[in-house]
Scaffold this motif. Structure first.
Motif, short mmCIF file in Angstrom:
data_model
loop_
_atom_site.label_atom_id
_atom_site.label_comp_id
_atom_site.label_asym_id
_atom_site.label_seq_id
_atom_site.Cartn_x
_atom_site.Cartn_y
_atom_site.Cartn_z
N VAL A 261 0.75 -1.22 0.00
CA VAL A 261 -0.03 -0.09 -0.01
C VAL A 261 0.90 1.29 -0.07
O VAL A 261 2.03 1.03 0.67
N PRO A 262 0.56 2.47 -0.66
CA PRO A 262 1.33 3.52 -0.82
C PRO A 262 1.45 4.51 0.47
O PRO A 262 2.23 4.98 0.83
N LEU A 263 0.16 4.27 1.38
CA LEU A 263 0.13 5.18 2.65
C LEU A 263 -0.63 4.03 3.68
O LEU A 263 -1.31 3.41 3.49
N MET A 264 0.30 4.23 5.01
CA MET A 264 -0.42 3.50 5.99
C MET A 264 -0.08 4.19 7.32
O MET A 264 1.16 4.78 7.46
N VAL A 265 -1.02 3.84 8.48
CA VAL A 265 -0.47 4.32 9.80
C VAL A 265 -0.64 3.03 10.62
O VAL A 265 -1.46 2.13 10.49
N VAL A 266 -0.28 3.40 11.60
CA VAL A 266 -0.26 2.19 12.87
C VAL A 266 -1.82 2.39 13.48
O VAL A 266 -2.32 3.51 13.53
N LYS A 267 -2.45 1.14 13.73
CA LYS A 267 -3.90 1.15 13.99
C LYS A 267 -4.24 1.79 15.07
O LYS A 267 -5.16 2.67 15.55
N GLU A 268 -3.22 1.95 16.27
CA GLU A 268 -3.56 2.60 17.62
C GLU A 268 -3.61 4.31 17.14
O GLU A 268 -4.32 4.84 17.97
N ALA A 269 -3.36 4.72 16.17
CA ALA A 269 -3.31 6.15 15.77
C ALA A 269 -4.83 6.54 15.39
O ALA A 269 -4.91 7.93 15.64
N ILE A 270 -5.58 5.70 15.14
CA ILE A 270 -6.82 6.31 14.56
C ILE A 270 -7.91 6.07 15.47
O ILE A 270 -8.06 5.51 16.52
N GLN A 271 -8.67 7.40 15.50
CA GLN A 271 -9.63 7.72 16.63
C GLN A 271 -10.89 7.78 15.79
O GLN A 271 -11.02 8.43 14.69
N ASP A 272 -12.02 7.87 16.37
CA ASP A 272 -13.42 8.09 16.04
C ASP A 272 -14.02 9.25 16.41
O ASP A 272 -14.36 9.40 17.90
N ILE A 273 -14.04 10.33 15.82
CA ILE A 273 -14.73 11.90 16.45
C ILE A 273 -15.93 12.03 15.29
O ILE A 273 -15.92 12.27 14.24
N ASP A 274 -17.10 12.20 16.12
CA ASP A 274 -18.37 12.52 15.28
C ASP A 274 -18.57 11.76 14.14
O ASP A 274 -18.74 12.15 12.92
N ASN A 275 -18.36 10.46 14.20
CA ASN A 275 -18.81 9.37 13.17
C ASN A 275 -17.69 9.38 12.18
O ASN A 275 -18.00 9.03 10.85
N GLN A 276 -16.43 10.22 12.28
CA GLN A 276 -15.46 10.34 11.35
C GLN A 276 -13.87 9.45 11.75
O GLN A 276 -13.65 9.64 13.01
N GLN A 277 -13.46 8.69 10.96
CA GLN A 277 -12.12 8.16 11.43
C GLN A 277 -11.21 9.25 11.15
O GLN A 277 -10.90 9.99 9.99
#
Length: 335
Positions: A261-277
């Protein structure tokens, strides 16, 4: 007629009086001819003051329809609370299949202790739960034949898992104690026929259980010894931290393929705010909320389809602290 003429003359002679100015030249709104109010402030100063008051105590604009989108955190504080960043990178996402595993003792990491010569137990130097090292004295026995005493030593490092005799009892031919070493364990995965061709020795496996994760490789593939048509994949666990115990039931993700994949981040970085990742981008001491679109995911990384650029610095650890700060500021903002 003379009275009307006199009244017109008075109006022409005193125009300010006709429009409601007081004796100091202020109009009825408290402004003088230069636009100053009676406290000496001009209209421009009122505009600045009103604009300053339109910001709340956090410095956010009360009329910002998009809400709070960032926070600022001093670098020393960020370091102290463990807010760590990483670069957005390209890389590999693993394609996995799921299995379940049971944790077992390694075959060579348990030992039954018995007496070489039948006799009476004179001393026990250990008890249930004690930790011993190889060569440690565990018991003294008096031989029935020679009436001479000899010492029994631990054959391996480990913990006294079971004790079957007490002082004064005859050893006969029975097992006296069981020592187990849990520093190395085996996870045994059940692989069903539909996945058998996908699983191979050397593949990475991520084990989950007891609020712990462990990553290891498949060391062996063994056919089932019972009537079930399953294959057992064995993963060696370095358990010196004691995170797992024999008998634990774990879930397992087996990496059977890879996707670039051309872009990726660690899973721990991802949060949910107002139904947005979202993730949080670091710019100096400013942490900005950034909505993202996600793609493939594995146990460690998630593909980012849009919203980020290669090389951007994002919060990789403890991102939930940034989320909490933004949500707290947003709540104050709306009040």
């Amino acid at each position: 007629m003379k009275n009307i003429t006199l009244l017109l003359c008075l109006i022409l002679a005193f125009p300010y009086a006709a429009w409601g100015s007081d004796e100091h030249g202020h109009d009825e709104h408290g402004h003088d001819e230069h636009g100053h109010d009676e406290h000496g402030h001009d209209e421009h100063e009122h505009d600045v003051h009103e604009k300053q008051q339109s910001k709340d105590e956090h410095g956010h604009d009360e009329h910002d329809d998009e809400g709070v989108r960032h926070v600022e955190i001093d670098a020393d504080i960020a370091q102290r609370i463990g807010i760590n960043t990483a670069e957005v990178t390209s890389g590999t996402i693993e394609k996995t299949i799921r299995a379940f595993a049971k944790v077992n003792l390694a075959p060579n990491n348990s030992a039954n202790i018995s007496a070489r010569f039948s006799g009476v137990i004179k001393e026990l130097y250990v008890t249930l739960g004690d930790t011993v090292t190889k060569g440690f004295n565990v018991a003294k026995v008096e031989s029935n034949d020679s009436l001479q005493s000899y010492t029994i030593k631990a054959p391996i490092d480990g913990v006294i898992q079971a004790q079957y005799v007490n002082i004064g009892e005859n050893t006969s031919d029975k097992t006296l104690m069981l020592i187990v070493n849990r520093d190395v364990l085996w996870a045994e995965l059940n692989i069903f026929p539909m996945n058998r061709n996908k699983v191979k020795v050397g593949q990475w496996v991520t084990l989950h259980g007891n609020n712990q994760s462990y990553r290891g490789k498949i060391s062996h593939l063994l056919p089932s010894t019972d009537a079930h048509a399953v294959t057992h994949a064995r993963v060696k666990i370095n358990n010196q931290q004691g995170q797992f115990m024999p008998g634990d039931m774990l879930s397992a993700n087996i990496a059977v393929d890879e996707i670039q994949v051309p872009l990726m981040v660690v899973k721990e970085a991802i949060q949910d705010i107002d139904n947005q990742q979202v993730v949080f981008i670091k710019q100096g001491e400013r942490y900005e909320l950034r909505p993202i679109t996600l793609g493939h995911s594995d146990d460690r990384y998630t593909q980012v389809i849009s919203g980020l650029a290669l090389g951007e610095q994002y919060v990789a650890e403890n991102s939930y602290l940034i989320k909490a700060d933004i949500e707290k500021s947003a709540a104050a903002h709306h009040h």
